[in-house]
Design an enzyme around this catalytic site. Structure first.
Site: not given
Ligand code: PLP
Length: 381
Positions: A54, A106, A179, A204
């Site tokens: 993790r 977004y 972003d 993307k």
């Protein structure tokens, strides 16, 4: 050989930073699925960086190190999605902190910001991108800790001046997060323009093949805020799977070719349809008529990205009709893959959306541009 600093980014991407496995000579990194890592002599970890799955996984390193190099960042961290990467930043703030973000961005992130912040003692104000002074007026000195921008931003492709936003952030002692999913480090390097953290939905362009959901953050400095973000990732467990991390490093090898082809084709398509009688507008920062063109020319190199939007005369049903008639463009959400997608944005964002109902969002892939133009031509006929 430390090739990272002397070689061009295209070379570093193609070779995954000149990767050669020291144990086998393999030129492709291995996938490490282990969730735990053994101890050796004196009960010390055999590899001090690795204890439990993790916290970290060696399969992340090629993608994280390449992204850090491409962004000119000190470090990068891989996450299970772009949203998980964004949430790790917001969860690293303190109650009472103030966030400034654009009204149009977004939509999933904007909606989450507005809802989460209200519940967790964070204040958020949304500013109007069309007004050049709106960002600095939205900042509250002493309270604003985070300025969030996206450029070019979904789905109007408005362009935000990163250097100007960085100056506002510095004056307010706030962090500037960009972003940069749409621009990618091929076209824009926000850290060089003064950003503190760069965020990508690696789902993307970075991966580029529509087969990985992942996110990544890159930081200008390994400071205490970055350490908190790393803790949020390891405690919260928003980590990528090792196979996804491996696919991402493979996808990034062709990042430059894909982004440049998409950008060139998007420019050709935008110009071709700019004056089409069935269209009310073509939104693309590469067009002189676009409000963000001058800033885009300054802060983007080698292209204006592979995303554009069409506003169809006749409104919502006419727009949906065009998307349905396409035979080459695939009607689907998401973006940044090798295949071109067309999407009626309002249908997915719903009634709370500020997006015009006549808007179609196009993600231009790497197909022959003549096929894409002919397809849109027949769909608009
Ligand atoms: C897709 C996207 C996100 C969210 O990323 P996920 O990987 O879907 O979680 C954030 N910002 C932009 C600009 C995006 O296109």
């Amino acid at each position: 050989m430390d090739t990272k600093k002397t070689l061009a980014p295209e070379t570093n991407a193609a070779q995954a930073l000149h990767f050669i496995d020291s144990a086998t000579g393999a030129i492709v990194p291995p996938i490490q699925p282990s969730t735990t890592f053994a101890r050796g002599k004196d009960y010390a970890l055999i590899s001090p960086a690795h204890s439990y799955g993790r916290d970290h996984n060696p399969t992340y390193l090629p993608a994280e190190q390449l992204l850090a190099s491409l962004e000119g960042a000190e470090s990068a961290l891989l996450f299970s999605s772009g949203m998980a990467a964004a949430m790790a930043i917001v969860q690293s703030l303190q109650p009472g902190d103030h966030i400034v973000a654009p009204k149009v961005m977004y939509w999933g992130l904007r909606n989450w910001l507005v809802q989460f912040c209200a519940n967790w003692g964070l204040a958020v104000d949304l500013f109007d991108l069309a007004d050049a002074t709106a960002l600095s007026r939205a900042v509250k000195p002493g309270k604003t800790r985070l300025i969030w921008i996206e450029t070019p931003c979904n789905p109007t492709w408005d362009v935000v001046d990163i250097a100007a936003a960085a100056q506002v952030a510095r004056d307010a002692k706030a962090k500037l997060v960009v972003d940069s999913t749409i621009a990618t480090p091929v076209l824009t390097r926000p850290i060089e323009l003064g950003a503190d953290i760069v965020m990508h939905s690696a789902t993307k362009y970075l991966n580029g093949h529509g087969d990985v959901v992942a996110g990544v953050l890159a930081t200008a400095r390994n400071d205490s805020f970055w350490e908190r973000i790393a803790e949020v990732r390891s405690h919260g467990g928003a980590i990528a799977g090792s196979f996804e991390a491996w696919l991402l490093q493979r996808g990034m090898r062709t990042l430059f070719l894909r982004v440049r082809q998409s950008s060139a084709s998007a420019m050709t398509i935008a110009r071709h349809f700019e004056a089409h009688p069935k269209l009310a507008a073509v939104l693309y920062p590469g067009l002189k008529a676009h409000a963000g063109h001058d800033i885009a020319k300054r802060q983007m190199q080698g292209g204006f990205g592979g995303m554009l939007s069409l506003r169809v005369k006749g409104g919502e049903s006419a727009a949906r009709d065009v998307a349905t008639k396409c035979r080459v463009f695939i009607p689907a959400t998401s973006l940044g893959g090798v295949e071109s997608l067309i999407e009626h944005r309002y249908s997915i964002e719903g009634a709370s959306s500020p997006i015009p109902k006549d808007l179609l969002r196009l993600s231009i892939g790497i197909e022959h541009v003549d096929d894409l133009i002919a397809d849109l031509q027949q769909a608009l006929a």
